[in-house]
Design an enzyme around this catalytic site. Sequence first.
Site, PDB file in Angstrom:
ATOM      1  CG  ASP A   1      15.660 -33.985 -34.892  1.00 26.88           C
ATOM      2  OD1 ASP A   1      16.315 -33.900 -33.845  1.00 26.88           O
ATOM      3  OD2 ASP A   1      14.485 -33.581 -35.013  1.00 26.88           O
ATOM      4  CD  GLU A   2      19.703 -31.054 -39.442  1.00 31.07           C
ATOM      5  OE1 GLU A   2      20.229 -31.301 -38.335  1.00 31.07           O
ATOM      6  OE2 GLU A   2      19.171 -29.973 -39.723  1.00 31.07           O
ATOM      7  N   GLY A   3      21.367 -35.786 -37.912  1.00 31.21           N
ATOM      8  CA  GLY A   3      22.449 -36.750 -37.658  1.00 31.21           C
ATOM      9  C   GLY A   3      23.763 -36.023 -37.399  1.00 31.21           C
ATOM     10  CE  LYS A   4      22.553 -30.342 -35.583  1.00 31.25           C
ATOM     11  NZ  LYS A   4      21.197 -30.815 -35.925  1.00 31.25           N
TER      12      LYS A   4
ATOM     13  CB  ALA B   1      20.864 -30.008 -28.880  1.00 29.42           C
ATOM     14  N   GLY B   2      19.300 -32.794 -29.230  1.00 31.62           N
ATOM     15  CA  GLY B   2      19.333 -34.211 -28.879  1.00 31.62           C
ATOM     16  C   GLY B   2      20.265 -34.903 -29.853  1.00 31.62           C
ATOM     17  CG  HIS B   3      23.628 -33.307 -30.922  1.00 29.97           C
ATOM     18  ND1 HIS B   3      24.532 -32.298 -30.793  1.00 29.97           N
ATOM     19  CD2 HIS B   3      22.611 -32.782 -31.655  1.00 29.97           C
ATOM     20  CE1 HIS B   3      24.076 -31.201 -31.399  1.00 29.97           C
ATOM     21  NE2 HIS B   3      22.908 -31.478 -31.927  1.00 29.97           N
ATOM     22  CB  THR B   4      21.186 -39.995 -31.288  1.00 30.84           C
ATOM     23  OG1 THR B   4      20.020 -39.342 -30.794  1.00 30.84           O
ATOM     24  CG2 THR B   4      21.147 -41.465 -30.932  1.00 30.84           C
TER      25      THR B   4
ATOM     26  CD  GLN C   1      18.606 -26.324 -31.468  1.00 33.09           C
ATOM     27  OE1 GLN C   1      19.352 -25.365 -31.472  1.00 33.09           O
ATOM     28  NE2 GLN C   1      18.567 -27.163 -30.472  1.00 33.09           N
TER      29      GLN C   1
ATOM     30  NE  ARG D   1      13.615 -36.638 -34.759  1.00 31.70           N
ATOM     31  CZ  ARG D   1      14.630 -37.470 -34.545  1.00 31.70           C
ATOM     32  NH1 ARG D   1      14.914 -38.412 -35.432  1.00 31.70           N
ATOM     33  NH2 ARG D   1      15.364 -37.352 -33.466  1.00 31.70           N
TER      34      ARG D   1
ATOM     35  CE  LYS E   1      17.783 -41.869 -39.296  1.00 25.54           C
ATOM     36  NZ  LYS E   1      16.893 -41.429 -38.191  1.00 25.54           N
TER      37      LYS E   1
ATOM     38  N   GLY F   1      24.001 -45.557 -41.453  1.00 23.27           N
ATOM     39  CA  GLY F   1      23.666 -46.290 -40.230  1.00 23.27           C
ATOM     40  C   GLY F   1      24.254 -45.519 -39.065  1.00 23.27           C
TER      41      GLY F   1
HETATM   42  P1  IMP Z   1      12.520 -24.737 -28.764  1.00 25.52           P
HETATM   43  O1  IMP Z   1      13.905 -24.733 -29.305  1.00 25.52           O
HETATM   44  O2  IMP Z   1      12.332 -25.708 -27.635  1.00 25.52           O
HETATM   45  O3  IMP Z   1      12.045 -23.350 -28.408  1.00 25.52           O
HETATM   46  O4  IMP Z   1      11.524 -25.254 -29.928  1.00 25.52           O
HETATM   47  C1  IMP Z   1      11.270 -24.492 -31.106  1.00 25.52           C
HETATM   48  C2  IMP Z   1      11.173 -25.401 -32.318  1.00 25.52           C
HETATM   49  O5  IMP Z   1      12.441 -25.982 -32.593  1.00 25.52           O
HETATM   50  C3  IMP Z   1      10.211 -26.563 -32.154  1.00 25.52           C
HETATM   51  O6  IMP Z   1       9.629 -26.849 -33.420  1.00 25.52           O
HETATM   52  C4  IMP Z   1      11.110 -27.709 -31.757  1.00 25.52           C
HETATM   53  O7  IMP Z   1      10.559 -28.966 -32.067  1.00 25.52           O
HETATM   54  C5  IMP Z   1      12.322 -27.395 -32.608  1.00 25.52           C
HETATM   55  N1  IMP Z   1      13.591 -27.941 -32.077  1.00 25.52           N
HETATM   56  C6  IMP Z   1      14.309 -27.472 -31.042  1.00 25.52           C
HETATM   57  N2  IMP Z   1      15.414 -28.207 -30.873  1.00 25.52           N
HETATM   58  C7  IMP Z   1      15.406 -29.150 -31.812  1.00 25.52           C
HETATM   59  C8  IMP Z   1      16.312 -30.197 -32.166  1.00 25.52           C
HETATM   60  O8  IMP Z   1      17.376 -30.389 -31.575  1.00 25.52           O
HETATM   61  N3  IMP Z   1      15.931 -30.962 -33.236  1.00 25.52           N
HETATM   62  C9  IMP Z   1      14.799 -30.731 -33.941  1.00 25.52           C
HETATM   63  N4  IMP Z   1      13.940 -29.774 -33.659  1.00 25.52           N
HETATM   64  C10 IMP Z   1      14.239 -28.979 -32.598  1.00 25.52           C
END
Ligand code: IMP
Length: 420
Positions: A13-16, A39-42, A223, A305, A331, A403
């Site tokens: 979640d660093e802003g990649k 992953a959640g890349h915004t 991650q 978070r 950020k 931003g």
């Molecule tokens: P998993 O990857 O779903 O097995 O989760 C293992 C750990 O990695 C947990 O603490 C999740 O919250 C964290 N995690 C997995 N993907 C992300 C991400 O994209 N951002 C931040 N934390 C993540």
Amino acid sequence: MSTLAIIGAQWGDEGKGKITDFLSAQSDLVVRFQGGPNAGHTLVVEGKKTVLHLVPSGILHGHVLSVIGHGVVFDPESFLSEKKVLEESGVEVSPQRLLISGHCSVITPYHRLLDQLREGTGDKIGTTGLGIGPAYEDKVGRRAIRAWDLLEKKRLSWALEKHLGEKKVLFEHLYGVDIPPFKEVLEKLWDLGQRIRPFFGDTFGQLHSSITSGKRVLFEGAQGALLDVDYGSYPFVTSSNTSLGAIYTGACGPRGGALGEVLGVAKAYTTRVGDGPFPTEVQGPAREFLQQRGEEFGATTGRQRRCGWPDLPLLRYAARACGLTSLAITKLDVLVGLEELKICWAYKLGGEILTEAYPGLDLSQVSPLYENFPAPRKEDDFDEYKQRLQRALGIEVGLLSWGPGRHETQQFKTYFSSKD
Ligand code: IMP
């Protein structure tokens, strides 16, 4: 230079996503090499927010070929829903624009279920519940279903049967849960495979020929270094290598092994989602401030978070573990208005002062040592913080971001010299 890796230098979640999107404008290919839909890349482009999970962040640039390498655990259902959302918002997701390795390990409904069942026990990691760990276990255990298997029914049926043997016992006897019917899952995966068939191909060959012909290739990490299964805060980590080495095993290895640049992305402070030790975590008003101003909610799970101060021993460690050649700090705007910024410059462990973490260091046992630093008051003030980080980490800061928009970014370093 025609290759660039972007790696998270913290707990994800660093802003990649934003930095990848920004530098994608200068790239020809953008490649995912590990992780999965966790992953959640915004990305925010002209005020419009897009959250990507499996699809590389290059997809928003018309000229970019996006690639999902074989090191990614691929969830066909999740991919199709992401594709639908992207297409509904006007983004073309076609085989001409996205190539997926046929050698990716597949996340099946069994993996998701197993992940969720385990998270319901006392041994919680705080995973995303998306089946990432169980899918990587099957890969390393040599019983994974590969994306190619989805395309041939006999092979799929054989692979699924092999895969299910142990799981059936586990589900029924350990967790007391009925296993989803084999036939139903077979038909579902087969159907999904048919729909995705045109996207599957040889990404390895494509990447090698692209690199050889001087195309600008950006490897997009998911991650962060501290979630790496080997370098991270084990066992509170994800199940893939999130650090540099994963590019070589999950996508391709450039000749001689050297990438042009390895850019680490770090937030101006620290966050973590999920369980596990967090030395600089804050509570009280400072936490509220960072959480609210930084809108610190997980892009994949919506979880709040945890927030904390910048942590130099962890950043130094991440820089070394990933061979970073420069850093992007994101950020920065969130810090404006803070009464006081504390920077952790070292840890105390017993009678020892540690300025850098190392693999296996028990982060729950260290006490952070802080220095007070003036919080930036406006954009012009970011330079002082940038200089401080550069001095402390011995690494160049190549980008600053204050931003979500592309215009809220300043680039100091050239990342693709060949065609700039
Ligand atoms: P998993 O990857 O779903 O097995 O989760 C293992 C750990 O990695 C947990 O603490 C999740 O919250 C964290 N995690 C997995 N993907 C992300 C991400 O994209 N951002 C931040 N934390 C993540």
